[in-house]
Design a protein around this motif. Structure first.
Motif, PDB file in Angstrom:
ATOM      1  N   ASP A 257       0.843  -1.194   0.000  1.00 52.20           N
ATOM      2  CA  ASP A 257       0.000   0.000   0.000  1.00 52.20           C
ATOM      3  C   ASP A 257       0.879   1.244   0.000  1.00 52.20           C
ATOM      4  OD1 ASP A 257      -2.671   1.299   0.363  1.00 52.20           O
ATOM      5  OD2 ASP A 257      -1.701   1.990   2.193  1.00 52.20           O
ATOM      6  N   TRP A 258       0.427   2.295  -0.700  1.00 50.88           N
ATOM      7  CA  TRP A 258       1.261   3.473  -0.909  1.00 50.88           C
ATOM      8  C   TRP A 258       1.457   4.318   0.342  1.00 50.88           C
ATOM      9  CZ3 TRP A 258      -1.239   7.994   0.244  1.00 50.88           C
ATOM     10  CH2 TRP A 258      -2.631   7.965   0.230  1.00 50.88           C
ATOM     11  N   ARG A 259       0.639   4.117   1.370  1.00 50.95           N
ATOM     12  CA  ARG A 259       0.755   4.945   2.572  1.00 50.95           C
ATOM     13  C   ARG A 259       2.039   4.620   3.341  1.00 50.95           C
ATOM     14  NH1 ARG A 259      -4.248   3.107   1.602  1.00 50.95           N
ATOM     15  NH2 ARG A 259      -5.933   4.601   1.395  1.00 50.95           N
ATOM     16  N   GLU A 260       2.338   5.413   4.357  1.00 52.94           N
ATOM     17  CA  GLU A 260       3.554   5.222   5.116  1.00 52.94           C
ATOM     18  C   GLU A 260       3.587   3.851   5.796  1.00 52.94           C
ATOM     19  OE1 GLU A 260       0.925   7.744   7.974  1.00 52.94           O
ATOM     20  OE2 GLU A 260       1.101   7.346   5.824  1.00 52.94           O
ATOM     21  N   ASN A 261       4.791   3.370   6.077  1.00 53.17           N
ATOM     22  CA  ASN A 261       4.954   2.062   6.705  1.00 53.17           C
ATOM     23  C   ASN A 261       4.281   1.999   8.064  1.00 53.17           C
ATOM     24  OD1 ASN A 261       6.781   0.335   4.945  1.00 53.17           O
ATOM     25  ND2 ASN A 261       8.003   2.192   5.084  1.00 53.17           N
ATOM     26  N   ALA A 262       4.322   3.107   8.801  1.00 57.20           N
ATOM     27  CA  ALA A 262       3.695   3.118  10.121  1.00 57.20           C
ATOM     28  C   ALA A 262       2.196   2.903  10.030  1.00 57.20           C
ATOM     29  CB  ALA A 262       3.985   4.439  10.833  1.00 57.20           C
ATOM     30  N   HIS A 263       1.612   3.129   8.869  1.00 56.17           N
ATOM     31  CA  HIS A 263       0.189   2.876   8.655  1.00 56.17           C
ATOM     32  C   HIS A 263      -0.039   1.427   8.223  1.00 56.17           C
ATOM     33  CE1 HIS A 263      -3.728   2.970   6.620  1.00 56.17           C
ATOM     34  NE2 HIS A 263      -4.004   4.043   7.334  1.00 56.17           N
ATOM     35  N   SER A 264       0.615   1.002   7.146  1.00 54.16           N
ATOM     36  CA  SER A 264       0.359  -0.334   6.607  1.00 54.16           C
ATOM     37  C   SER A 264       0.906  -1.439   7.504  1.00 54.16           C
ATOM     38  CB  SER A 264       0.963  -0.455   5.203  1.00 54.16           C
ATOM     39  OG  SER A 264       2.337  -0.137   5.204  1.00 54.16           O
ATOM     40  N   ILE A 265       2.086  -1.235   8.084  1.00 52.96           N
ATOM     41  CA  ILE A 265       2.653  -2.267   8.959  1.00 52.96           C
ATOM     42  C   ILE A 265       1.826  -2.421  10.231  1.00 52.96           C
ATOM     43  CG2 ILE A 265       4.639  -2.837  10.419  1.00 52.96           C
ATOM     44  CD1 ILE A 265       6.437  -1.763   8.229  1.00 52.96           C
ATOM     45  N   MET A 266       1.304  -1.309  10.771  1.00 51.57           N
ATOM     46  CA  MET A 266       0.456  -1.429  11.964  1.00 51.57           C
ATOM     47  C   MET A 266      -0.812  -2.227  11.655  1.00 51.57           C
ATOM     48  SD  MET A 266       2.271  -0.129  14.219  1.00 51.57           S
ATOM     49  CE  MET A 266       3.783  -0.111  13.265  1.00 51.57           C
ATOM     50  N   ILE A 267      -1.380  -2.035  10.466  1.00 53.56           N
ATOM     51  CA  ILE A 267      -2.554  -2.823  10.086  1.00 53.56           C
ATOM     52  C   ILE A 267      -2.195  -4.298  10.027  1.00 53.56           C
ATOM     53  CG2 ILE A 267      -4.171  -3.300   8.199  1.00 53.56           C
ATOM     54  CD1 ILE A 267      -4.121  -0.328   7.543  1.00 53.56           C
ATOM     55  N   ASN A 268      -1.080  -4.606   9.389  1.00 53.85           N
ATOM     56  CA  ASN A 268      -0.651  -6.000   9.240  1.00 53.85           C
ATOM     57  C   ASN A 268      -0.366  -6.654  10.589  1.00 53.85           C
ATOM     58  OD1 ASN A 268       1.602  -8.107   8.979  1.00 53.85           O
ATOM     59  ND2 ASN A 268       0.989  -7.875   6.840  1.00 53.85           N
ATOM     60  N   ARG A 269       0.435  -5.982  11.411  1.00 54.65           N
ATOM     61  CA  ARG A 269       0.833  -6.587  12.692  1.00 54.65           C
ATOM     62  C   ARG A 269      -0.327  -6.634  13.685  1.00 54.65           C
ATOM     63  NH1 ARG A 269       4.939  -9.550  11.438  1.00 54.65           N
ATOM     64  NH2 ARG A 269       3.422  -9.668   9.741  1.00 54.65           N
ATOM     65  N   SER A 270      -1.203  -5.643  13.661  1.00 51.30           N
ATOM     66  CA  SER A 270      -2.372  -5.669  14.542  1.00 51.30           C
ATOM     67  C   SER A 270      -3.271  -6.852  14.191  1.00 51.30           C
ATOM     68  CB  SER A 270      -3.167  -4.367  14.430  1.00 51.30           C
ATOM     69  OG  SER A 270      -2.422  -3.272  14.880  1.00 51.30           O
ATOM     70  N   ALA A 271      -3.502  -7.043  12.895  1.00 48.42           N
ATOM     71  CA  ALA A 271      -4.311  -8.186  12.464  1.00 48.42           C
ATOM     72  C   ALA A 271      -3.666  -9.492  12.874  1.00 48.42           C
ATOM     73  CB  ALA A 271      -4.507  -8.135  10.945  1.00 48.42           C
ATOM     74  N   SER A 272      -2.339  -9.545  12.818  1.00 44.98           N
ATOM     75  CA  SER A 272      -1.625 -10.764  13.212  1.00 44.98           C
ATOM     76  C   SER A 272      -1.783 -11.051  14.703  1.00 44.98           C
ATOM     77  CB  SER A 272      -0.146 -10.619  12.861  1.00 44.98           C
ATOM     78  OG  SER A 272       0.593 -11.720  13.329  1.00 44.98           O
ATOM     79  N   LEU A 273      -1.618 -10.011  15.544  1.00 39.09           N
ATOM     80  CA  LEU A 273      -1.748 -10.212  16.989  1.00 39.09           C
ATOM     81  C   LEU A 273      -3.170 -10.601  17.382  1.00 39.09           C
ATOM     82  CD1 LEU A 273       0.459  -7.236  18.235  1.00 39.09           C
ATOM     83  CD2 LEU A 273       0.966  -9.667  18.517  1.00 39.09           C
ATOM     84  N   ILE A 274      -4.160  -9.965  16.765  1.00 41.67           N
ATOM     85  CA  ILE A 274      -5.549 -10.316  17.049  1.00 41.67           C
ATOM     86  C   ILE A 274      -5.849 -11.739  16.595  1.00 41.67           C
ATOM     87  CG2 ILE A 274      -7.934  -9.816  16.358  1.00 41.67           C
ATOM     88  CD1 ILE A 274      -7.315  -6.909  16.544  1.00 41.67           C
ATOM     89  N   SER A 275      -5.227 -12.169  15.512  1.00 41.70           N
ATOM     90  CA  SER A 275      -5.439 -13.529  15.013  1.00 41.70           C
ATOM     91  C   SER A 275      -4.998 -14.564  16.043  1.00 41.70           C
ATOM     92  CB  SER A 275      -4.667 -13.731  13.711  1.00 41.70           C
ATOM     93  OG  SER A 275      -5.146 -12.876  12.707  1.00 41.70           O
ATOM     94  N   GLY A 276      -3.868 -14.309  16.699  1.00 42.75           N
ATOM     95  CA  GLY A 276      -3.432 -15.232  17.749  1.00 42.75           C
ATOM     96  C   GLY A 276      -4.419 -15.294  18.895  1.00 42.75           C
ATOM     97  N   PHE A 302      -6.020  -3.313  22.820  1.00 39.99           N
ATOM     98  CA  PHE A 302      -5.096  -2.304  22.283  1.00 39.99           C
ATOM     99  C   PHE A 302      -4.952  -2.436  20.765  1.00 39.99           C
ATOM    100  CE2 PHE A 302      -3.362  -1.916  26.683  1.00 39.99           C
ATOM    101  CZ  PHE A 302      -3.501  -0.547  26.797  1.00 39.99           C
ATOM    102  N   THR A 303      -4.795  -3.668  20.271  1.00 38.70           N
ATOM    103  CA  THR A 303      -4.630  -3.849  18.831  1.00 38.70           C
ATOM    104  C   THR A 303      -5.914  -3.526  18.076  1.00 38.70           C
ATOM    105  OG1 THR A 303      -5.025  -6.227  19.202  1.00 38.70           O
ATOM    106  CG2 THR A 303      -2.756  -5.514  18.952  1.00 38.70           C
ATOM    107  N   SER A 304      -7.068  -3.840  18.675  1.00 43.46           N
ATOM    108  CA  SER A 304      -8.338  -3.460  18.042  1.00 43.46           C
ATOM    109  C   SER A 304      -8.462  -1.940  17.967  1.00 43.46           C
ATOM    110  CB  SER A 304      -9.515  -4.042  18.835  1.00 43.46           C
ATOM    111  OG  SER A 304      -9.489  -5.456  18.833  1.00 43.46           O
ATOM    112  N   GLY A 305      -8.030  -1.265  19.045  1.00 42.54           N
ATOM    113  CA  GLY A 305      -8.046   0.197  19.033  1.00 42.54           C
ATOM    114  C   GLY A 305      -7.163   0.761  17.936  1.00 42.54           C
ATOM    115  N   ALA A 306      -6.000   0.139  17.729  1.00 44.81           N
ATOM    116  CA  ALA A 306      -5.110   0.595  16.659  1.00 44.81           C
ATOM    117  C   ALA A 306      -5.772   0.442  15.298  1.00 44.81           C
ATOM    118  CB  ALA A 306      -3.801  -0.200  16.696  1.00 44.81           C
ATOM    119  N   LEU A 307      -6.449  -0.664  15.069  1.00 43.19           N
ATOM    120  CA  LEU A 307      -7.124  -0.888  13.785  1.00 43.19           C
ATOM    121  C   LEU A 307      -8.263   0.109  13.578  1.00 43.19           C
ATOM    122  CD1 LEU A 307      -7.253  -4.794  13.615  1.00 43.19           C
ATOM    123  CD2 LEU A 307      -5.913  -3.265  12.168  1.00 43.19           C
TER     124      LEU A 307
END
Length: 325
Positions: A257-276, A302-307
């Motif tokens: 995704d073209w947005r900054e890494n702090a945006h796209s990586i937080m989406i990816n890692r938050s989804a990963s943590l919630i998945s566990g 916390f991760t849901s809040g980030a998403l």
């Protein structure tokens, strides 16, 4: 599996639709790994063979889909560059170290998961600053929420099982991610769909080739040593590999995704943590695994809040962009 090169693609849906598919796939992966972790440590070669076989299937489907779409629409051939080839090899190292982390005796799955996720989360704003990308306030808030969630996950873990092998795996994993994300940010993390499509296909082709070759080599070694017994084969590692392959596809689309890494990586890692966390709940309901404790519930909060924050920020930025005048 998401739009790779042609077809309909909205700027908002491009990152959030893969995020949903990623979360579903990673939940299945985490649950399958939990169910097969003890067996995997006793049968590492067979686990690797099944994991690679399952993981290569969705990648091959995605590659075929992308190439077929290019042929039908008479798109340009894939551009193989040094940067996307190196990124593909880094992706292979990420897959290998992810599987290896779960095979190390004495290291819990959640500890490996949290350490890997926190390392990549910490990397995100650094990459943006290095490459001159602005990190917006919503992304900073999501970053601190994700780091807090990661620390909560670490507080409930014991580090006694961490040794030279596990720390080496973690170091290789984070270095591979640093190389992959740096090259992505420098060369293709933009609104250019053709460039993103090239990058996606090159990464998937290299990863699928290595996974297929690794699986075949593992099976061959088991046959030559006479240790392969079909009654030992379990379904969980195959499911874990398939789910991980599908998660890798959608996770790559999120990173591109073209947005900054702090945006796209937080989406990816938050989804990963919630998945566990979701995998723990499903495991409790159907497989007699432990119910998530209070720290895990806070982690999920916390991760849901980030998403949620990133979701509203995506819509706000879209509305500002589409506003007339």
């Amino acid at each position: 599996m998401g739009e790779v090169y042609y077809g309909r693609q909205t700027r908002v849906g491009y990152v959030w639709r893969p995020a949903l598919f990623y979360a579903i796939a990673y939940t299945i992966f985490a649950l399958a790994v939990k169910l097969s972790s003890a067996w995997a440590q006793s049968q590492p070669a067979l686990f690797l063979a099944l994991f690679c076989a399952g993981g290569s299937l969705p990648l091959l489907v995605a590659i075929r889909k992308g190439l077929t779409r290019r042929t039908k629409r008479k798109g340009p051939p894939i551009t193989w560059r040094r940067s996307n080839t190196v990124s593909g090899l880094a992706t292979v190292l990420i897959v290998a170290t992810t599987a290896g982390a779960y095979l190390v005796d004495g290291v819990t799955i959640l500890l490996a998961l949290v350490l890997m996720r926190m390392g990549v989360i910490a990397m995100a704003p650094i990459l943006d600053l290095v490459f001159g990308r602005r990190v917006r306030p919503a992304a900073w808030i999501a970053f601190f929420l994700c780091m807090t969630a990661g620390l909560l996950g670490l507080f409930q873990q014991t580090f006694s099982g961490l040794g030279t092998v596990s720390l080496s795996i973690l170091a290789v994993y984070l270095m591979a991610y640093a190389v992959r994300l740096s090259l992505m940010t420098r060369d293709t993390k933009s609104r250019d769909r053709a460039s993103r499509g090239d990058w996606f296909l090159v990464e998937m082709i290299i990863t699928a080739a290595v996974l297929t070759l690794s699986g075949l080599c593992s099976v061959l070694s088991l046959l030559l040593t006479g240790t392969l017994r079909f009654e030992q084969v379990q379904l969980a590692p195959l499911v874990a590999g398939f789910a991980y392959g599908y998660a890798l596809i959608n996770g790559t689309l999120i990173y591109l995704d073209w947005r900054e890494n702090a945006h796209s990586i937080m989406i990816n890692r938050s989804a990963s943590l919630i998945s566990g966390f979701l995998a723990s709940i499903i495991g409790f309901l159907y497989y007699d695994l432990a119910w998530p404790n209070s720290d895990q519930w806070l982690l999920a909060g916390f991760t849901s809040g980030a998403l949620i924050i990133l979701g509203f920020d995506t819509l706000r930025r879209q509305n500002l962009r589409d506003r007339p005048g």
